[in-house]
Motif scaffolding. Structure first.
Motif, PDB file in Angstrom:
ATOM      1  N   THR A 264      19.362  -1.590   0.368  1.00 40.00           N
ATOM      2  CA  THR A 264      17.929  -1.840   0.509  1.00 40.00           C
ATOM      3  C   THR A 264      17.204  -1.082  -0.591  1.00 40.00           C
ATOM      4  O   THR A 264      17.497   0.086  -0.834  1.00 40.00           O
ATOM      5  CB  THR A 264      17.447  -1.365   1.899  1.00 40.00           C
ATOM      6  OG1 THR A 264      18.125  -2.138   2.889  1.00 40.00           O
ATOM      7  CG2 THR A 264      15.942  -1.544   2.065  1.00 40.00           C
ATOM      8  N   LEU A 265      16.305  -1.785  -1.266  1.00 40.41           N
ATOM      9  CA  LEU A 265      15.526  -1.161  -2.338  1.00 40.41           C
ATOM     10  C   LEU A 265      14.163  -0.755  -1.796  1.00 40.41           C
ATOM     11  O   LEU A 265      13.505  -1.532  -1.110  1.00 40.41           O
ATOM     12  CB  LEU A 265      15.354  -2.135  -3.505  1.00 40.41           C
ATOM     13  CG  LEU A 265      14.656  -1.537  -4.737  1.00 40.41           C
ATOM     14  CD1 LEU A 265      15.615  -0.628  -5.497  1.00 40.41           C
ATOM     15  CD2 LEU A 265      14.147  -2.628  -5.665  1.00 40.41           C
ATOM     16  N   LYS A 266      13.755   0.492  -2.114  1.00 41.48           N
ATOM     17  CA  LYS A 266      12.453   0.966  -1.636  1.00 41.48           C
ATOM     18  C   LYS A 266      11.604   1.429  -2.822  1.00 41.48           C
ATOM     19  O   LYS A 266      12.134   1.833  -3.862  1.00 41.48           O
ATOM     20  CB  LYS A 266      12.645   2.161  -0.701  1.00 41.48           C
ATOM     21  CG  LYS A 266      13.511   1.865   0.503  1.00 41.48           C
ATOM     22  CD  LYS A 266      13.552   3.092   1.409  1.00 41.48           C
ATOM     23  CE  LYS A 266      14.730   3.029   2.368  1.00 41.48           C
ATOM     24  NZ  LYS A 266      16.031   3.305   1.734  1.00 41.48           N
ATOM     25  N   VAL A 267      10.290   1.381  -2.616  1.00 41.24           N
ATOM     26  CA  VAL A 267       9.381   1.931  -3.624  1.00 41.24           C
ATOM     27  C   VAL A 267       9.717   3.412  -3.779  1.00 41.24           C
ATOM     28  O   VAL A 267       9.945   4.109  -2.789  1.00 41.24           O
ATOM     29  CB  VAL A 267       7.910   1.742  -3.193  1.00 41.24           C
ATOM     30  CG1 VAL A 267       6.967   2.492  -4.128  1.00 41.24           C
ATOM     31  CG2 VAL A 267       7.556   0.263  -3.168  1.00 41.24           C
ATOM     32  N   GLY A 268       9.810   3.887  -5.023  1.00 43.70           N
ATOM     33  CA  GLY A 268      10.147   5.292  -5.264  1.00 43.70           C
ATOM     34  C   GLY A 268      11.608   5.499  -5.620  1.00 43.70           C
ATOM     35  O   GLY A 268      11.982   6.543  -6.137  1.00 43.70           O
ATOM     36  N   ASP A 269      12.453   4.480  -5.368  1.00 39.48           N
ATOM     37  CA  ASP A 269      13.870   4.591  -5.735  1.00 39.48           C
ATOM     38  C   ASP A 269      14.017   4.692  -7.248  1.00 39.48           C
ATOM     39  O   ASP A 269      13.202   4.139  -7.998  1.00 39.48           O
ATOM     40  CB  ASP A 269      14.652   3.350  -5.267  1.00 39.48           C
ATOM     41  CG  ASP A 269      15.040   3.441  -3.795  1.00 39.48           C
ATOM     42  OD1 ASP A 269      14.919   4.539  -3.223  1.00 39.48           O
ATOM     43  OD2 ASP A 269      15.455   2.416  -3.235  1.00 39.48           O
ATOM     44  N   TYR A 270      15.075   5.343  -7.706  1.00 38.09           N
ATOM     45  CA  TYR A 270      15.331   5.420  -9.136  1.00 38.09           C
ATOM     46  C   TYR A 270      16.409   4.408  -9.510  1.00 38.09           C
ATOM     47  O   TYR A 270      17.498   4.422  -8.957  1.00 38.09           O
ATOM     48  CB  TYR A 270      15.756   6.829  -9.564  1.00 38.09           C
ATOM     49  CG  TYR A 270      15.402   7.063 -10.998  1.00 38.09           C
ATOM     50  CD1 TYR A 270      14.143   7.558 -11.343  1.00 38.09           C
ATOM     51  CD2 TYR A 270      16.283   6.726 -12.019  1.00 38.09           C
ATOM     52  CE1 TYR A 270      13.781   7.718 -12.671  1.00 38.09           C
ATOM     53  CE2 TYR A 270      15.924   6.884 -13.347  1.00 38.09           C
ATOM     54  CZ  TYR A 270      14.670   7.378 -13.661  1.00 38.09           C
ATOM     55  OH  TYR A 270      14.305   7.529 -14.972  1.00 38.09           O
ATOM     56  N   VAL A 271      16.075   3.514 -10.445  1.00 37.36           N
ATOM     57  CA  VAL A 271      16.959   2.382 -10.749  1.00 37.36           C
ATOM     58  C   VAL A 271      17.510   2.470 -12.173  1.00 37.36           C
ATOM     59  O   VAL A 271      16.789   2.819 -13.108  1.00 37.36           O
ATOM     60  CB  VAL A 271      16.175   1.047 -10.602  1.00 37.36           C
ATOM     61  CG1 VAL A 271      16.981  -0.130 -11.131  1.00 37.36           C
ATOM     62  CG2 VAL A 271      15.818   0.801  -9.141  1.00 37.36           C
ATOM     63  N   LEU A 272      18.791   2.148 -12.309  1.00 35.25           N
ATOM     64  CA  LEU A 272      19.393   1.964 -13.628  1.00 35.25           C
ATOM     65  C   LEU A 272      19.778   0.493 -13.744  1.00 35.25           C
ATOM     66  O   LEU A 272      20.445  -0.053 -12.868  1.00 35.25           O
ATOM     67  CB  LEU A 272      20.654   2.831 -13.764  1.00 35.25           C
ATOM     68  CG  LEU A 272      21.521   2.573 -15.001  1.00 35.25           C
ATOM     69  CD1 LEU A 272      20.831   3.051 -16.266  1.00 35.25           C
ATOM     70  CD2 LEU A 272      22.885   3.251 -14.877  1.00 35.25           C
ATOM     71  N   ALA A 273      19.326  -0.160 -14.825  1.00 32.13           N
ATOM     72  CA  ALA A 273      19.658  -1.577 -15.042  1.00 32.13           C
ATOM     73  C   ALA A 273      20.024  -1.749 -16.497  1.00 32.13           C
ATOM     74  O   ALA A 273      19.154  -1.666 -17.368  1.00 32.13           O
ATOM     75  CB  ALA A 273      18.479  -2.470 -14.675  1.00 32.13           C
ATOM     76  N   GLY A 274      21.294  -1.985 -16.788  1.00 36.14           N
ATOM     77  CA  GLY A 274      21.731  -2.081 -18.179  1.00 36.14           C
ATOM     78  C   GLY A 274      21.435  -0.776 -18.891  1.00 36.14           C
ATOM     79  O   GLY A 274      21.851   0.283 -18.435  1.00 36.14           O
ATOM     80  N   ILE A 275      20.669  -0.838 -19.980  1.00 35.55           N
ATOM     81  CA  ILE A 275      20.334   0.394 -20.704  1.00 35.55           C
ATOM     82  C   ILE A 275      18.967   0.920 -20.283  1.00 35.55           C
ATOM     83  O   ILE A 275      18.455   1.866 -20.868  1.00 35.55           O
ATOM     84  CB  ILE A 275      20.379   0.191 -22.238  1.00 35.55           C
ATOM     85  CG1 ILE A 275      19.367  -0.865 -22.683  1.00 35.55           C
ATOM     86  CG2 ILE A 275      21.764  -0.191 -22.708  1.00 35.55           C
ATOM     87  CD1 ILE A 275      19.148  -0.862 -24.190  1.00 35.55           C
ATOM     88  N   ASN A 276      18.343   0.308 -19.294  1.00 40.57           N
ATOM     89  CA  ASN A 276      17.001   0.733 -18.878  1.00 40.57           C
ATOM     90  C   ASN A 276      17.016   1.404 -17.512  1.00 40.57           C
ATOM     91  O   ASN A 276      17.922   1.203 -16.717  1.00 40.57           O
ATOM     92  CB  ASN A 276      16.054  -0.464 -18.881  1.00 40.57           C
ATOM     93  CG  ASN A 276      15.925  -1.051 -20.268  1.00 40.57           C
ATOM     94  OD1 ASN A 276      16.404  -2.146 -20.532  1.00 40.57           O
ATOM     95  ND2 ASN A 276      15.338  -0.295 -21.174  1.00 40.57           N
ATOM     96  N   HIS A 277      15.955   2.201 -17.297  1.00 35.60           N
ATOM     97  CA  HIS A 277      15.910   2.928 -16.036  1.00 35.60           C
ATOM     98  C   HIS A 277      14.461   3.250 -15.691  1.00 35.60           C
ATOM     99  O   HIS A 277      13.565   3.088 -16.520  1.00 35.60           O
ATOM    100  CB  HIS A 277      16.724   4.218 -16.131  1.00 35.60           C
ATOM    101  CG  HIS A 277      16.283   5.115 -17.253  1.00 35.60           C
ATOM    102  ND1 HIS A 277      15.364   6.120 -17.093  1.00 35.60           N
ATOM    103  CD2 HIS A 277      16.598   5.105 -18.566  1.00 35.60           C
ATOM    104  CE1 HIS A 277      15.151   6.707 -18.254  1.00 35.60           C
ATOM    105  NE2 HIS A 277      15.892   6.102 -19.175  1.00 35.60           N
ATOM    106  N   GLY A 278      14.227   3.724 -14.504  1.00 36.38           N
ATOM    107  CA  GLY A 278      12.877   4.117 -14.118  1.00 36.38           C
ATOM    108  C   GLY A 278      12.708   4.137 -12.618  1.00 36.38           C
ATOM    109  O   GLY A 278      13.556   3.645 -11.869  1.00 36.38           O
TER     110      GLY A 278
END
Ligand code: GTP
Ligand code: MG
Length: 355
Positions: A264-278
């Motif tokens: 489950t994805l929540k607001v505030g989670d830290y995400v890595l996608a390919g070479i990007n993150h945030g």
């Protein structure tokens, strides 16, 4: 040992390298041996560290099926989804041609949720069809009965087969005068694809996306097949999934559309996608409404990444923000090195053009 000696040693082994090049374990072992050292590999590969653990059976819950609609250009994929969703997307498409993958979550019979991916049928978009087939549970192959099995119909079938995804055939435009679907059944049979009515294993359904006839029956078949597939995932873990598309929006920054495959994805989670993150600043459902969290099989759009990941990139939520950043920068570095290496294989002709 200084770098020049290492380079010379590599050359004597027949390997041409530069100062900034990454060496693989085998070469490192050979070179250190040249200098009389033993090499010990201690660092765990970061990428291996983040591999998904297998979910325990007791944590798995039924999830909605993900259905990709594929087929030749203009055979009526978007019209079918428009009818199911009660909207009119094709009216807004330039020239009526779909040019990207779109994802929708729909509640149908008995409030059961289904996620649909619409793909373009134009021959230029092979990669998108391949990606659609890779993330789906079932492929719906749409064939217009006033036309026939066409090149992109065959291509879509190949993608589904390559991804080992079950297919349902849809014979569309049955409202057209003199519409006959047997010709299509025969063409499929010639490709070794026998539909159920002809004693084969592939479900099929005649429909008119324009009038909506047959669509309910098709949805029943989709749900029946999904039930047989017994689709499950663990909703109670940090989210994982696949990027569908990403772009830069003038007002909102990078916006990334993705399909959640587990957790489950929540607001505030830290995400890595390919070479990007945030950090996820906002989650939007497919109607653009802000939501706090989203679970398995849901298509969503997030704001907050530091760039636009590539379609098809996997994404994952990290508890450890530092690790996510570290991985992103390592991937970026590897990508840069790869680019430098591939530039070395420029042909003379290309060099001429660059100058
Ligand atoms: P691409 O996304 O570009 O590959 O096309 P598509 O497969 O999404 O086809 P789309 O839904 O855009 O429909 C193409 C044309 O066929 C449109 O003009 C539709 O109005 C028409 N069409 C779609 N379904 C039907 C149908 O069941 N009957 C009739 N008569 N026309 C249909
Ligand atoms: Mg379309």
């Amino acid at each position: 040992v200084n770098a020049t000696d290492v380079i010379i040693s590599c050359m004597s082994l027949g390997i041409m390298v530069t100062m900034n090049q990454r060496l693989d374990a085998e070469i490192i072992t050979l070179v250190t041996d040249e200098f009389g050292y033993n090499v010990e590999f201690v660092g765990l590969d970061l990428e291996e560290m983040i591999q998904d653990d297998k979910d325990l059976e007791e944590n798995l819950k039924t999830r909605p099926p993900i259905i990709t609609v594929m087929g030749h250009v203009d055979h009526g994929k978007t019209s079918l989804l428009d009818h199911i969703r009660n909207t009119n997307v094709i009216a807004g498409e330039a020239g009526g041609i779909t040019q990207h993958i779109a994802a929708y979550s729909v509640e149908c019979i008995n409030n059961q949720s289904i996620t649909f991916l619409d793909t373009p049928g134009h021959e230029a978009f092979t990669a998108m069809r391949a990606r659609g087939a890779q993330v789906t549970d079932i492929a719906i192959i749409v064939i217009a009965v006033d036309d026939q099995v066409m090149p992109q119909t065959k291509e879509a079938i190949s993608h589904a087969q390559a991804a080992n995804v079950p297919m349902i055939f849809v014979f569309n435009k049955m409202d057209k005068p003199n519409a006959k679907s047997d010709k299509i059944r025969e063409q499929l049979a010639n490709l070794n694809l026998l539909v159920e009515e002809w004693g084969g294993k592939y479900p099929s359904q005649e429909i008119s996306a324009k009038l909506g006839t047959g669509v309910d029956k098709l949805l029943e078949k989709v749900l029946l097949l999904s039930e047989l597939l017994d689709l499950k995932s663990n909703p109670n873990k940090p989210a994982v999934g696949t990027v569908i598309e990403a772009s830069l929006d003038k007002g909102r920054g990078y916006i990334t559309t993705m399909l959640l495959q587990g957790g489950t994805l929540k607001v505030g989670d830290y995400v890595l996608a390919g070479i990007n993150h945030g950090k996820v600043k906002n989650i939007l459902d497919e109607r653009g409404k802000s939501i706090h969290s989203a679970g398995p099989s849901k298509p969503i759009t997030i704001l907050g990444l530091n760039g636009a990941p590539t379609a098809g990139d996997k994404f994952k939520v990290f508890k450890d923000e530092k690790l996510a950043k570290q991985l992103a920068s390592r991937r970026e570095q590897l990508q840069r090195e790869q680019n430098i290496r591939s530039q070395k294989h420029l042909t003379l002709d290309e060099i001429g053009r660059r100058i």
